[in-house]
Structure formats: C-alpha cells, structure tokens
Design an enzyme around this catalytic site. Structure first.
Site, PDB file in Angstrom:
ATOM      1  N   ASN A 127      -9.360  -7.666   4.524  1.00  0.00           N
ATOM      2  CA  ASN A 127      -7.965  -7.335   4.295  1.00  0.00           C
ATOM      3  C   ASN A 127      -7.060  -8.555   4.346  1.00  0.00           C
ATOM      4  OD1 ASN A 127      -5.189  -6.609   5.646  1.00  0.00           O
ATOM      5  ND2 ASN A 127      -5.829  -4.733   4.612  1.00  0.00           N
ATOM      6  N   LYS A 181       0.380 -10.082   5.422  1.00  0.00           N
ATOM      7  CA  LYS A 181       0.535  -8.633   5.345  1.00  0.00           C
ATOM      8  C   LYS A 181       1.962  -8.282   5.759  1.00  0.00           C
ATOM      9  CE  LYS A 181      -2.314  -6.613   4.120  1.00  0.00           C
ATOM     10  NZ  LYS A 181      -2.818  -6.388   2.742  1.00  0.00           N
ATOM     11  N   ASP A 208      -6.021  -3.105   9.565  1.00  0.00           N
ATOM     12  CA  ASP A 208      -6.701  -2.076   8.770  1.00  0.00           C
ATOM     13  C   ASP A 208      -8.188  -1.945   9.082  1.00  0.00           C
ATOM     14  OD1 ASP A 208      -4.375  -1.284   7.602  1.00  0.00           O
ATOM     15  OD2 ASP A 208      -4.775  -2.140   5.633  1.00  0.00           O
TER      16      ASP A 208
END
Length: 291
Positions: A24, A58, A252
């Site tokens: 991720n 992110k 995640d």
C-alpha cells in the site's frame, strides 16, 4: 490527440489480464525493493505483465494518526530505484494537481484515488497533461456511468492513455459492495477496466482505535471471492495490494494480500480467466424459438 503509449498497448492487449501490485505505502527503501523483487518473480512465472504499485503519501487516511509514507521527494527517489533495479513500470497515486508533473517524471501510470472523486476536473486534467497512463478509480459514491465522463476528460486533455478501476460502492456506513455489473457497464468508457480486489474489501472507518478515533478495517478473507468474480466477468487488469507481513503493515493491513499466497491466488484466477468468455459480449437472439 497523442498516440497511445507502448505500455498502454501492452496492457490493453494482455491475456488473460495485467497486474498492478505492491504494498500500500512505501515503508522503507529496503522493504519496497524486496517486495518488488518477489512480486516480479511471481508475476513473471505466471506470465502476467506487472506494474509495481506503492504510494509515497497516503493523504486520504481516515485517522490523522495513520502512517502516511515518506512524502513525494523521498518516495519518488525510492520508486525510481525500483524502476531501475528491476526494470519495472511504476503506478502511484496523486492527491493534488501540483504533484502531477513531478510524479509523471517517475511513474508510468498515475492513479486518481477514489476518495478524491473521479469527477474532479482539475486533478484529472493535470494528470492527463503528463502524457502518462491515467488509472481513474471510481468513487465509492459514483454510478459506473460516471466513468465515461471521467475517461473523456483525460482524452479531451489530449491523452488517450486512460483506464478505469472499480473498487466497490458504499450503500451505507463502514462497508463496500462490489457489483459485478459495474465491470460490464464500465466498458462503455471504451478503455481497459481494472478491478481493485483489495480496497474493494475495505470497511471504511469500521475499526475503532485505542484511545479514541477510527480507522479502516477490512475483509481480507474475501479477496479471492472478488478476484474470482472479476476475472470471470472478464476485466482487463487486476489491482491488488500485497504485503509480506500484513498484520504488521502500517496502513490498510486488513486488506493487503499475503505475499506467501500471491502465486497460489494468481494461478487460480488465471485458470478461471482462460476458460471464461467474459471479455466477449454475449450475443442474445430474441427471435422466436422454433422446434
């Protein structure tokens, strides 16, 4: 309009599908290089074209306490090292129009995150103007027909290299539903259709944190279910986040697929994809049946 890129043509023509995969977020240079090495080995063995994925930031985390990554400058340096070391194309996401030019110097595919709304014109146009392939994730609140317009915004900016990605739809709180009909309907955008088989199992803001607040949970055990469905319907590409230690992943973790099971899952869905006729529209004959 410019011509389509060689990579875009390779991915569009890939059989049975192409793969966008990786962790991720960039946790460290060592981790990313190690993951790229293993995922490339598995994808090559399976005969799938691979674009390596990871994020430098992110920015759309549920909690301000969540790990975000190294940032754009350091993150792009690390992704460039992956590209050179393993001869891999790169996909990563942008969050602001101002990032697109810099990211386009490294990334082969620029991804528009679903939470940033696949109808945001300025971001789509700025990404398109890099000339790179643009992967637009369908907003969780959007009908599949919206993606026709989103893809057209890329083309009207002079870039024919566009693909659209299904990652689930919210019909309530803390959950996403994957409607297989969307894979068919999104073909009306006249470009490759990608299934995000990991984010589609997120449970947004569905996990309570110690000390207060929430983060995203997920249903990792259903990732094979969504993968099987997607390839049976006949998607062009599979997007999936993969981690060598999902329980320790800073972001995640509940929806990252274990690296140890990547080869096994790919083998299964490749077998399904090779026997389905999902990429061919069924010709329905409505003339009266005669004995």
């Amino acid at each position: 309009m410019a011509a389509t890129s060689p990579l875009y043509n390779q991915l569009k023509d890939a059989q049975p599908f192409f793969l966008l995969a990786g962790p991720n977020v960039i946790e460290s240079e060592e981790h990313i290089l190690r993951m790229a090495k293993h995922i490339k080995h598995i994808a090559t063995k399976a005969g799938l074209p691979l674009v390596f994925k990871s994020s430098f930031d992110k920015a759309n985390r549920t909690s301000s306490k969540s790990f975000r990554g190294p940032g754009i400058a350091e993150g792009l340096k690390i992704l460039e090292k992956v590209k050179v070391a393993y001869d891999l194309p790169i996909v990563t996401d942008v969050h602001e129009s101002i990032q697109c030019e810099e990211v386009g110097k490294v990334a082969d595919i620029i991804q528009i995150p679903a939470f940033l709304y696949s109808k945001t014109t300025d971001l789509l146009v700025a990404a398109a103007q890099t000339g790179k392939i643009i992967n637009i994730k369908k907003g969780q609140f959007c009908a599949p027909s919206v993606m026709n317009n989103s893809a057209e915004k890329i083309r009207l900016a002079g870039n024919p290299n566009v693909m659209v990605c299904e990652r689930g739809t919210m019909f309530g709180y803390n959950d996403l539903i994957v409607d297989p009909r969307n894979f068919e309907w999104m073909r009306e955008a006249n470009c490759p259709v990608v299934a995000d088989i990991t984010h589609a199992l997120q449970q947004p803001a569905g996990k309570k944190l110690e000390g207060g607040g929430v983060a995203s949970g997920g249903l990792r055990e259903l990732i094979p279910c969504i993968a099987r469905t997607a390839v049976a319907v006949g998607v062009d590409g599979i997007f999936m986040e993969v981690h060598d230690d999902p329980l320790s992943a800073p972001v995640d973790g509940p929806t990252q697929w274990p690296l140890r099971h990547l080869e096994e899952l790919l083998e299964e869905i490749i077998a399904i994809a090779r026997v389905t006729k999902g990429k061919q529209r069924f010709q329905i004959d409505l003339t009266p049946f005669r004995d």
